[in-house]
Design an enzyme around this catalytic site. Structure first.
Site, PDB file in Angstrom:
ATOM      1  N   SER A 257       0.829  -1.197   0.000  1.00  0.00           N
ATOM      2  CA  SER A 257       0.000   0.000   0.000  1.00  0.00           C
ATOM      3  C   SER A 257       0.869   1.254   0.000  1.00  0.00           C
ATOM      4  O   SER A 257       1.634   1.492   0.932  1.00  0.00           O
ATOM      5  CB  SER A 257      -0.917   0.015   1.218  1.00  0.00           C
ATOM      6  OG  SER A 257      -1.578   1.258   1.332  1.00  0.00           O
ATOM      7  N   LYS A 258       0.747   2.053  -1.038  1.00  0.00           N
ATOM      8  CA  LYS A 258       1.465   3.331  -1.063  1.00  0.00           C
ATOM      9  C   LYS A 258       0.911   4.282   0.002  1.00  0.00           C
ATOM     10  O   LYS A 258       1.622   5.126   0.520  1.00  0.00           O
ATOM     11  CB  LYS A 258       1.336   3.962  -2.452  1.00  0.00           C
ATOM     12  CG  LYS A 258       2.064   3.189  -3.536  1.00  0.00           C
ATOM     13  CD  LYS A 258       1.955   3.879  -4.878  1.00  0.00           C
ATOM     14  CE  LYS A 258       2.710   3.113  -5.961  1.00  0.00           C
ATOM     15  NZ  LYS A 258       2.602   3.773  -7.277  1.00  0.00           N
TER      16      LYS A 258
END
Length: 485
Positions: A257-258
């Site tokens: 997840s950025k």
């Protein structure tokens, strides 16, 4: 597969400045660096900036900065040109390099002009009819006269690869021989309507002209590689050694997840992860040392790395394990280096009213990243509300009444102590213990609990007296006495 002893090994890290460096990028760079250094070859940096729509102005500088801070020095690149330059694709495009090679493919029948309309970001013509998501090749049917008329009229075009009938196979160092039916392949765009090459085309041309021998990239490119193989065959060029690395997922086997920042190298650095620890951990996302030793230097990694032992299965980014490894690096740092490293965080959190050197000493063996500072030292800025049971310690034979008695006796002594240095305060407390006949713990436990307001805390009484100014230490002792009454 070729033997590296027979030629000069040349690897390349070719990021696109369309976003900031993530750990997948850095892993590619680390592996490329190791292959080149282990084989006494050359490590090349090439900036693939042909996607002008998604270009991020400062992303290129982040690439340079990240490689530098991680110790991945390259032999050729935009900042240290060699004989294979220029090392930015936008500059190579200005030499009409890519269009010339695309036209050679048109002449050989391996590519064609497509006038259907402007392409979308994913190398598709937005006005083309699609059949199962593929371009219907309508422009392949144009006569020479129609093509020349369109070109003379200045009609916008792209150049597409012409996929032949049959099957295509290639060899990957990790996945072995892979064969696909060409009917599954798209006539991909080689030159876009703005004259820029697509990534898929430019990297083939540049890899050949720069004599790149090993291509390291993520396994998401496996499906595109047959099209690259066909281009190499069309030009009559030898393919490099392909090394496709496994996907990197989170602990739940989902894409990183950025939003959580785990994927960004810059976010990791800002969170207190050391460059050495980042490179160390990322190198094991798909590869593992045969000796089982998980903490190693970049030089040790280069010596032990063998790309043939990279795994096929997904690599799990275990944040807890990564933090543990970073904490191990903290522990082995020279104290002065660690204190200097942690100082900006202490300044931001605690200002000038506490002893930063003592705080650094308390933190060095207790934290794994910057987030842990707030947990370990949560009592420094604000004294927690006392719960009387924190003063009781059955093992040390301390209860609340004894704690109150000790604090009431020693507080006036400390208050009248002018020299409040750590050494002198230690001597005063030891003298008090000896004079009163207490056990060490019967005095030190109530003092530590009073100063921290916690059942357990980083540091003992001697250290905590050195953390706070005298006035704050005395205030906390008096607050504790009031709470115990």
């Amino acid at each position: 597969m070729k033997n590296e002893k027979d030629y000069v090994v040349r690897t390349r890290f070719a990021p696109s400045p369309t976003g900031y460096m993530h750990i997948g990028n850095l892993r590619t760079a680390v592996y490329c660096y190791a292959i080149a250094r282990k084989n006494k070859g050359k490590f090349v940096l090439r900036i693939e900036d042909t996607d002008r729509n998604r270009y991020v102005a400062d992303a290129e500088q982040v690439i340079y900065d990240t490689l530098k801070v991680c110790g991945l020095d390259y032999d050729e690149g935009p900042l240290c040109p060699g004989k294979y330059g220029p090392y930015k694709q936008s500059e190579r495009k200005e030499q009409n390099l890519y269009i010339e090679y695309a036209k050679k493919l048109i002449e050989s029948g391996d590519a064609y002009y497509c006038f259907c309309g402007h392409e979308e970001q994913h190398d598709e013509c937005e006005d083309c009819e699609q059949t199962f998501g593929k371009y219907d090749r309508r422009c392949l049917k144009l006569s020479r006269e129609e093509i020349e008329a369109n070109l003379a009229a200045g009609k916008p075009y792209v150049i597409r690869q012409k996929i032949p009938e049959g099957k295509t196979s290639f060899v990957d160092a990790i996945y072995g021989t892979i064969e696909v039916d060409n009917s599954e392949l798209e006539d991909m765009i080689l030159i876009k309507s703005d004259g820029y090459p697509t990534y898929n085309f430019a990297n083939i041309i540049d890899d050949h002209l720069m004599n790149i021998t090993h291509v390291v990239r993520g396994c998401e490119y496996l499906s595109s590689t047959p099209k690259y193989t066909l281009l190499y065959k069309a030009f009559g060029w030898q393919e490099p050694i392909y090394i496709h690395c496994p996907h990197i997922t989170d602990e739940e086997h989902k894409k990183l997840s950025k939003r959580l920042g785990h994927a960004s190298v810059n976010n990791l650095l800002q969170s207190g992860f050391l460059p050495e620890a980042i490179v160390n951990y990322i190198s094991m996302l798909g590869w593992y040392p045969e000796n089982g030793v998980e903490k190693f230097s970049l030089a040790e990694f280069v010596e032990n790395f063998d790309y043939r032992r990279v795994n096929k299965s997904n690599a799990v980014f275990d944040l807890a394990k990564f933090k543990w490894l970073n904490g191990e690096y903290y522990k082995t740092m020279d104290f002065e280096t660690f204190a200097k490293f942690i100082e900006p965080q202490l300044q931001k959190r605690f200002g000038e009213n506490v002893n930063h050197a003592e705080l650094a000493d308390l933190l060095q063996k207790r934290i794994e990243c910057f987030d842990d500072i707030d947990t370990v030292l949560d009592f420094v800025n604000e004294l927690p509300k006392y719960e009387n049971d924190i003063f009781a310690n059955q093992k040390l034979k301390v209860d609340a009444p004894l704690a109150r008695k000790v604090l009431e006796e020693i507080t006036p002594i400390l208050e009248n102590t002018e020299d409040f240095s750590k050494e002198n305060v230690t001597n005063v407390i030891k003298a008090f213990i000896e004079e009163k006949g207490y056990k060490n713990g019967q005095v030190l436990w109530p003092l530590r609990a009073a100063l921290s307001g916690k059942m357990s805390s980083a540091g003992g009484a001697y250290e905590l007296f050195n953390v706070f100014p005298k006035a704050e230490s005395m205030r906390r002792l008096k607050v504790a006495i009031d709470a115990l009454r």
